[in-house]
Design a protein around this motif. Structure first.
Motif, mmCIF file in Angstrom:
data_model
loop_
_atom_site.group_PDB
_atom_site.id
_atom_site.type_symbol
_atom_site.label_atom_id
_atom_site.label_comp_id
_atom_site.label_asym_id
_atom_site.label_seq_id
_atom_site.Cartn_x
_atom_site.Cartn_y
_atom_site.Cartn_z
ATOM 1 N N TYR A 1 0.826 -1.207 0.000
ATOM 2 C CA TYR A 1 0.000 0.000 0.000
ATOM 3 C C TYR A 1 0.862 1.261 0.000
ATOM 4 O O TYR A 1 0.645 2.188 -0.790
ATOM 5 C CB TYR A 1 -0.920 -0.007 1.222
ATOM 6 N N ILE A 2 1.859 1.294 0.870
ATOM 7 C CA ILE A 2 2.680 2.500 1.008
ATOM 8 C C ILE A 2 3.511 2.748 -0.244
ATOM 9 O O ILE A 2 3.603 3.879 -0.742
ATOM 10 C CB ILE A 2 3.583 2.384 2.254
ATOM 11 N N VAL A 3 4.113 1.680 -0.788
ATOM 12 C CA VAL A 3 4.965 1.860 -1.962
ATOM 13 C C VAL A 3 4.143 2.263 -3.176
ATOM 14 O O VAL A 3 4.525 3.163 -3.936
ATOM 15 C CB VAL A 3 5.768 0.568 -2.243
ATOM 16 N N VAL B 1 8.392 5.543 0.017
ATOM 17 C CA VAL B 1 9.085 4.367 -0.513
ATOM 18 C C VAL B 1 10.041 3.793 0.530
ATOM 19 O O VAL B 1 10.115 2.573 0.725
ATOM 20 C CB VAL B 1 9.848 4.714 -1.803
ATOM 21 N N ILE B 2 10.777 4.666 1.202
ATOM 22 C CA ILE B 2 11.713 4.195 2.226
ATOM 23 C C ILE B 2 10.963 3.485 3.345
ATOM 24 O O ILE B 2 11.376 2.415 3.814
ATOM 25 C CB ILE B 2 12.545 5.374 2.770
ATOM 26 N N GLY B 3 9.820 4.060 3.780
ATOM 27 C CA GLY B 3 9.025 3.409 4.815
ATOM 28 C C GLY B 3 8.462 2.080 4.353
ATOM 29 O O GLY B 3 8.485 1.082 5.089
ATOM 30 N N GLY B 4 7.961 2.030 3.123
ATOM 31 C CA GLY B 4 7.456 0.772 2.582
ATOM 32 C C GLY B 4 8.541 -0.270 2.433
ATOM 33 O O GLY B 4 8.313 -1.466 2.668
ATOM 34 N N SER B 5 9.743 0.159 2.068
ATOM 35 C CA SER B 5 10.866 -0.778 1.936
ATOM 36 C C SER B 5 11.233 -1.397 3.278
ATOM 37 O O SER B 5 11.611 -2.576 3.348
ATOM 38 C CB SER B 5 12.072 -0.053 1.341
ATOM 39 N N MET B 6 11.125 -0.615 4.342
ATOM 40 C CA MET B 6 11.395 -1.160 5.672
ATOM 41 C C MET B 6 10.358 -2.224 6.036
ATOM 42 O O MET B 6 10.696 -3.252 6.630
ATOM 43 C CB MET B 6 11.407 -0.034 6.701
ATOM 44 N N LEU B 7 9.088 -1.986 5.670
ATOM 45 C CA LEU B 7 8.065 -3.008 5.905
ATOM 46 C C LEU B 7 8.310 -4.237 5.032
ATOM 47 O O LEU B 7 8.099 -5.380 5.472
ATOM 48 C CB LEU B 7 6.676 -2.440 5.623
ATOM 49 N N TYR B 8 8.755 -4.027 3.792
ATOM 50 C CA TYR B 8 9.125 -5.155 2.950
ATOM 51 C C TYR B 8 10.218 -5.989 3.608
ATOM 52 O O TYR B 8 10.206 -7.224 3.548
ATOM 53 C CB TYR B 8 9.638 -4.658 1.592
#
Length: 351
Positions: A89-91, A167-174
């Motif tokens: 969702y975030i990305v 994107v950075i926040g979504g990458s951390m969740l990834y």
């Protein structure tokens, strides 16, 4: 007859072909999300719903057909589903604010996150060379953010900095999702993990859509220009989920990491030829830095290759060996050409 050199083996060319196939799949998801954002469609959770449904039907059907019982409690898969859905969702949301090139380059931030998480929680050991590679990679990511802030007129996004941070926040969740998947795959099977991720991902996505995106879906003018990117995104994601394990089995995570580097350049080509946009020169410097960093990170010296070969050989001989044989070969049969210890770092690079 002596075996052919490593670079002439069929497995290498198959791995290269599949690597570029997966790279194009990742680029296709970025293109689909960017195209929907250009058309004013803001429904990131809805984009991933069909992918989860396909995972649940295909892999869940396999579980039911084989009558396999779950080896991991269902509520752990629920937590994994929440993390994975929110990461997507975030990305995808970031495409509303920044360019496709920035999203695909900054998505590599998940690699250093995975290193930290696996080092702390899974006790995976990393040498100095890998940390140097991560440092070079992060330097390239910083250039992307700097370029978007100082050249927003070329980034073609209403708020590039906000998009980069998403994107950075979504990458951390990834990263959290992939480390969890690595642990689950070691304890269970890939089919079970994919099936349960699909089931809970579909349920969570459906609930989130009814809360956040119901009005957006109603107000969207559903024509071919809006429906086709939705379907393309979901099919590309499903094929990506299904193809990565094959690459890992054939040639391991290193080839996957190196192959996925080209997804960033595919994104640049799409931006130049499909959108007719000018690409800031810092993007190319950032890509070079990211590529160099990932090559340093993925490179294996001859000593490390010899050790892994010894482990694989030991795993094959273990069935006919005495009970103390496993103690002589560290790792036993845990690590093969598609080592689970490499699964998280490979999967994060595929995002």
């Amino acid at each position: 007859m002596a075996p052919p050199p490593r670079w002439l083996r069929r497995e290498l060319f198959v791995g290269l072909a599949l690597g570029q196939f997966v790279s194009l799949l990742i680029t296709s998801t970025g293109f689909s999300s960017s195209e929907l954002a250009r058309r004013g469609v803001n429904a990131p959770t809805s984009q991933s719903l069909l992918n989860y449904i396909l995972l649940a039907l295909v892999y869940g059907g396999t579980l039911v057909y084989k009558r396999q019982h779950l080896t991991i409690k269902w509520y752990y898969y629920l937590l994994l589903g929440i993390i994975d859905v929110e990461a997507n969702y975030i990305v995808v949301k970031a495409y509303q604010y920044t360019s496709i090139t920035s999203v695909m380059l900054l998505d590599c931030w998940s690699i250093p996150c995975v290193i930290v998480l696996t080092w702390i929680f899974l006790k995976t050991k990393y040498g100095l060379r890998k940390f140097i590679g991560v440092g070079v990679c992060v330097a390239g990511l910083i250039l992307v953010v700097f370029s978007d802030v100082h050249a927003s007129d070329r980034a073609k996004g209403p708020n590039p900095l906000k998009g980069d941070l998403l994107v950075i926040g979504g990458s951390m969740l990834y990263a959290i999702s992939n480390v969890t998947e690595e642990y689950f795959v070691k304890k269970s099977s890939r089919v079970e993990v994919m099936a349960m991720l699909g089931v809970f991902g579909a349920i969570i996505s459906g609930i989130q859509i009814s809360i956040l995106e119901r009005q957006e879906l109603r107000s969207t003018h559903w024509n071919a220009g809006a429906i086709l990117p939705f379907i393309g995104f979901s099919l590309a994601m499903f094929l990506f989920y299904s193809t990565v394990p094959i690459i890992l089995k054939i040639c391991g995570a290193t080839m996957l990491n190196l192959s996925l580097l080209t997804s960033d350049m595919w994104a640049v080509l799409i931006r130049i030829f499909a959108y007719h946009e000018k690409v800031d020169w810092m993007y190319f410097v950032a890509f070079a830095g990211t590529a160099i960093g990932l090559v340093i990170y993925s490179y294996k010296g001859s000593k490390q290759i010899a050790e892994e070969t010894a482990q694989v050989t030991g795993a094959g001989d273990e069935e006919a060996a005495t009970s103390n044989r496993a103690a002589q070969i560290p790792g036993g049969g845990d690590d093969g050409p598609a080592s689970n210890k490499e699964f998280a770092s490979a999967a994060t690079a595929s995002r």
